[in-house]
Design an enzyme around this catalytic site. Structure first.
Site, short mmCIF file in Angstrom:
data_model
loop_
_atom_site.label_atom_id
_atom_site.label_comp_id
_atom_site.label_asym_id
_atom_site.label_seq_id
_atom_site.Cartn_x
_atom_site.Cartn_y
_atom_site.Cartn_z
N GLY A 42 1.23 -0.96 0.14
CA GLY A 42 0.11 0.26 0.07
C GLY A 42 0.91 1.12 -0.03
O GLY A 42 0.34 2.37 -0.45
N GLY A 183 4.40 25.42 5.27
CA GLY A 183 4.03 24.59 4.20
C GLY A 183 2.20 24.59 3.13
O GLY A 183 2.17 23.60 4.57
N HIS A 445 -31.06 17.57 -12.66
CA HIS A 445 -30.90 18.32 -11.29
C HIS A 445 -31.72 18.10 -10.44
O HIS A 445 -32.76 16.95 -10.64
CB HIS A 445 -32.55 19.58 -11.95
CG HIS A 445 -33.22 20.21 -11.50
ND1 HIS A 445 -31.65 21.62 -10.88
CD2 HIS A 445 -33.90 20.60 -10.80
CE1 HIS A 445 -32.37 22.24 -9.60
NE2 HIS A 445 -33.46 21.70 -9.87
#
Ligand SMILES: Cc1cc2nc3c(=O)[nH]c(=O)nc-3n(C[C@H](O)[C@H](O)[C@H](O)COP(=O)(O)OP(=O)(O)OC[C@H]3O[C@@H](n4cnc5c(N)ncnc54)[C@H](O)[C@@H]3O)c2cc1C
Length: 466
Positions: A42, A183, A445
């Protein structure tokens, strides 16, 4: 089980999204393949990156949502959380997903070897750590997929208590009262949202003029406004200097132009990027050509040494899991004659804070720099019935297309479910349909996806709802 007698068609080093996907693809093609992983199948993504962070963000998002349940007419008497349990759940999700990869290895007859690998020369892999230490395996092809490590701030010791990278933060069980995050790329921003939502006082520092500096400037600015409202303290155009790690806190000087201020936080999280991870991988006979530490590959993902390929983070940016998988699968297909390998062209990039940010293709600044004759179509979620019904009307869709031909250059979304919505524009760019085609496609919609069609329509001032 390692097979030291026969020759493998492919040995993959690294079991992340590049390595495991490449190995599984070779298995699907009926090839004899091994994947050697020194930690857990993984890779960074499933164990220390994409997946555990998304588990944390889900907890943070749910907590934030429950706290504003009254907006939906629902009263919640008491709402709380247990930080350690949130962190445990995230580790559990990682474990479950890693197990899934191990079972895919079995299904696809991939020999999964837990250990550290090194390549003495083309055609040969040595296991240098782990139960099989000392074993030499023969391989017709080798795929290096060893990924990246977090870039450290020089001089700091990452003790997992005062100073952390995302990795230590994911292993931590104690919620800090305050945190400074150095950062503001996707990782920094996601942790800022997570900690702030749970009540940690967050300061986010970015050297460049905007948070999420690779995103379209309008999107970065909109996210900054939203984070300001959420209470995250943001310093852009700011450098961190003079780190002082004490027993109970970290002190840092923030330098913005000629202004210097000191801040103090219980924990420092550094998220200043990544560096290539080739520690001990390339032996004397496998000194492939590198570019700034990354393996240099040709269009077939082959390095400067025949039979040694590389894919994923180890070949350089963009450092994204889906890009890594694409590269490795493409490399393996090419290796075994299943179509011409393709280098990465258009790809999506997503950040999973709230509101979410997602993009694909060119930013407006890039379109300008390329001197393209472009138009912008923009649609706010405030005009979307579905977004307003969900009380998530923060954000917009922005699409950039050629003023004459309608070729779509880029799409940028900030808002709820942005990371799911971006796929449509990814497909549009990949299949080269025009902005008019997106406009003319019927979208259900009420859905958030209507905003994609409305942004396309807005390009020619034909959006109905604005
Ligand atoms: C906090 C965080 C959040 C992230 N979130 C996202 C996200 O939301 N979406 C996204 O697309 N990307 C995300 N990323 C980036 C993503 O994790 C990487 O782009 C992706 O994992 C790269 O895959 P890879 O297979 O190239 O490398 P990795 O996943 O890093 O895998 C490399 C593997 O190689 C192993 N290895 C290294 N050397 C050896 C050796 N000598 N022998 C055997 N094994 C070795 C390592 O143990 C590692 O498991 C995130 C990263 C971080 C750190």
């Amino acid at each position: 089980m390692a097979d030291t007698t026969t020759e493998y068609d492919l040995i993959v080093i690294g079991g992340g999204p590049a390595g495991y996907a490449g190995a599984i693809r070779a298995g699907q093609l009926g090839k004899k393949v091994a994947c050697i992983e020194m930690e857990r199948a993984g890779g960074t993504c499933l164990n220390w990156g994409c997946i555990p962070t998304k588990a944390l963000l889900k907890s943070a998002e749910l907590y934030a949502k429950i706290k504003k349940a009254d907006v939906y007419g629902i009263s919640v008497k008491e709402v709380g959380f247990d930080f350690a349990t949130i962190m445990e759940r995230s580790r559990g999700v990682s474990g479950q997903m890693a197990k899934g990869i191990e079972s895919l290895f079995r299904k696809n007859k991939v020999d999964y070897i837990v250990g550290k690998a090194s390549v003495p020369a083309a055609g040969m892999v040595e296991i240098v750590e782990g139960d099989k230490k000392g074993a030499f395996l023969k391989a017709k092809n080798i795929l290096i997929a060893t990924g990246c490590k977090m870039r450290p701030i020089p001089g700091l010791t990452y003790d997992g208590v005062r100073v952390m990278t995302s990795r230590e933060a994911l292993a931590n069980r104690k919620q800090p009262k305050s945190i400074v995050i150095v950062g503001a790329g996707a990782i920094g921003v996601e942790f800022a949202y997570f900690f702030n939502s749970l009540g940690t006082q967050v300061t986010l520092v970015e050297m460049l003029p905007n948070i999420l500096p690779v995103e379209d400037e309008e999107v970065s600015k909109a996210l900054q406004r939203s984070f300001d409202k959420q209470g995250i303290k943001i310093h852009v155009n700011t450098k961190c200097e003079n780190f002082r790690v004490g027993k109970d806190s970290v002190k840092i000087d923030l330098v913005e132009g000629d202004k210097k201020t000191e801040i103090e936080a219980e924990v420092l999280l550094s998220a200043i990027g990544v560096v290539a991870n080739l520690d001990g991988v390339l032996g004397r006979g496998a000194q492939v050509e590198l570019d700034r530490g990354y393996v240099k590959v040709n269009n077939r993902y082959e390095s400067s040494i025949k039979g040694i390929y590389a894919a994923g983070d180890i070949i350089g940016p963009p450092w994204l899991a889906h890009v890594a998988t694409y590269e490795a699968v493409s490399a393996v297909n090419g290796m075994f004659g299943h179509g011409e390998p393709k280098r990465v062209g258009n790809f999506p990039g997503c950040t999973y804070c709230q509101p979410q940010v997602a993009s694909t293709g060119l930013t407006e600044r890039a379109a300008k720099e390329k001197k393209l004759d472009y138009k912008v179509g923009k649609f706010p979620f405030l005009a979307s019935g579905k977004a307003v019904a969900a009380a998530e009307s923060d954000g917009f869709v922005k699409v950039i297309s050629d003023a004459k031909t309608g070729e779509i250059y880029g799409a940028h979304i900030i808002g709820g479910d942005a990371t799911e919505l971006i796929a449509e524009y990814g497909l549009a760019i990949e299949t080269e349909i025009t902005i008019e085609d997106v406009h003319k496609t019927i979208h259900a919609h009420p859905t958030l996806s209507e905003a994609l069609a409305e942004a396309a329509a807005a390009t020619s001032n034909e959006a109905i709802h604005i």
